[in-house]
Motif scaffolding. Structure first.
Motif, short mmCIF file in Angstrom:
data_model
loop_
_atom_site.label_atom_id
_atom_site.label_comp_id
_atom_site.label_asym_id
_atom_site.label_seq_id
_atom_site.Cartn_x
_atom_site.Cartn_y
_atom_site.Cartn_z
N HIS A 113 -5.69 -3.36 -2.82
CA HIS A 113 -5.92 -2.01 -2.00
C HIS A 113 -6.01 -1.02 -2.20
O HIS A 113 -6.95 -0.11 -2.41
CB HIS A 113 -4.25 -2.03 -0.97
N GLY A 118 -5.75 -2.49 4.19
CA GLY A 118 -4.20 -2.55 5.15
C GLY A 118 -3.70 -2.96 6.06
O GLY A 118 -4.73 -3.03 6.72
N GLU A 123 -2.53 5.90 6.32
CA GLU A 123 -3.79 6.39 5.62
C GLU A 123 -5.05 7.27 5.60
O GLU A 123 -5.28 7.33 4.75
CB GLU A 123 -4.38 4.35 5.40
N GLN A 179 0.93 -1.06 0.50
CA GLN A 179 -0.17 -0.18 -0.09
C GLN A 179 0.74 1.28 -0.10
O GLN A 179 2.13 0.84 0.39
CB GLN A 179 -0.87 -0.24 1.10
#
Length: 311
Positions: free
Chosen positions: A216, A223, A231, A81
């Motif tokens: 993702h 994640g 994130e 990610q």
């Protein structure tokens, strides 16, 4: 025979043993050159020595899941990610005791650079990013785009499936070749170029990292908990305040060139956008002089706050 960037050095972060190539004076201004998928550090085979000759300390790391870079703990999730890529950059700066550096990249490497520039601007002297603002808006990832562009992203959706996982496992070089030809229709690369890059795909975590990255970004898998806070911040589309030079290749087969206007809202510091003739997606390999110029320009921009006039 393709030129190799060697010998490699190794350094340990909290998560990885990072393999990297270094060239140039140890006391020079540091620049990290970050490669994309499905590529490797040899995207910078012409850029790195030119920058070193100009006095830069040049560091070219293999990203997680690529080449000799390895996870330290077999239990660490093999996350691909965007937050993981960005944190890897900052962790590498920490491990090398570099307070701040110019970050320059394309594709995954450009995304890592954008993430680090947005979340840790104190560690970034300047940013060079191919295709401008690369932080993903996962909330809109499943909104369709024009069909001719969707066709170029076939592998995004292929990797959502078990068949795609098996296909990438069995055909790492072949998948890369299809993507290279679509990304860079004017780049007359040789088999030796692809063979050299494909050595990086033999990493035991390559498939898992790549598959997680695309699942993702399309919102089809969670994640890693280790990156939850980053994130959350990235979901707000944070601005980039550090000096930036953004580039678009006019021969990019998957990412049509822009005038930079559509991404301008994301850059609140001094920023210059350049279009590069005849260059495709692997821009530092296809147009190394333009990439070197962009790094020189962002270095000047960081000092003067003004764009150079190019003749």
């Amino acid at each position: 025979m393709s030129t190799r960037l060697e010998p490699l050095k190794h350094v340990t972060t909290d998560t990885l043993e990072v393999a990297y190539y270094e060239v140039g004076p140890a006391g020079g201004p540091p620049v990290l050159l970050l490669h994309g998928f499905p590529y490797d550090i040899h995207s910078y085979v012409e850029v790195a020595p030119r920058l070193a000759d100009s006095g830069y300390r040049v560091i070219v790391p293999y990203l997680r899941g690529h080449g000799p870079t390895r996870f330290l703990d077999p239990e660490t999730p093999r996350s691909g990610q965007q937050a993981a890529l960005g944190r890897d950059v900052v962790d590498l700066l920490d491990a090398l005791d570099i307070p701040a550096a110019v970050l320059a990249g394309y594709d995954w490497g450009g995304r890592a650079a954008c993430v680090a520039a947005a979340l840790r601007p104190d560690r970034v002297t300047g940013l060079v990013s191919v295709n401008s603002y690369l932080i993903q808006d996962i909330s809109t990832a499943m909104n369709p785009i024009r069909p001719e562009l969707e066709a170029g992203f076939w592998y995004f959706f292929y990797f959502l499936t078990d068949r795609g996982h098996a296909g990438l496992t069995a055909n790492r070089r072949e998948v890369a070749e299809v993507i290279w030809r679509r990304n860079s229709p004017r780049w007359a690369f040789e088999d030796a170029d692809l063979d050299l890059a494909a050595e990086a795909f033999a990493n035991p975590d390559y498939v898992d990292v790549v598959i997680h990255s695309y699942r993702h970004r399309l919102g089809h898998t969670a994640g890693s908990a280790a990156y939850e806070e980053e994130e959350r911040l990235l979901a707000t589309a944070p601005v980039i305040a550090v000096p930036a030079v953004t580039l678009d290749g006019l021969a990019d087969g998957n990412f049509p060139a822009t005038d930079g206007g559509s991404s301008a809202v994301h850059f609140v510091g001094p920023r210059v956008h350049r279009q590069v003739p005849d260059a495709g997606h692997n821009l530092p390999r296809e147009a190394p002089a333009a990439f070197v110029q962009a790094i020189a320009e962002v270095s000047d921009l960081a000092v003067t706050g003004r764009a150079a006039v190019l003749s």
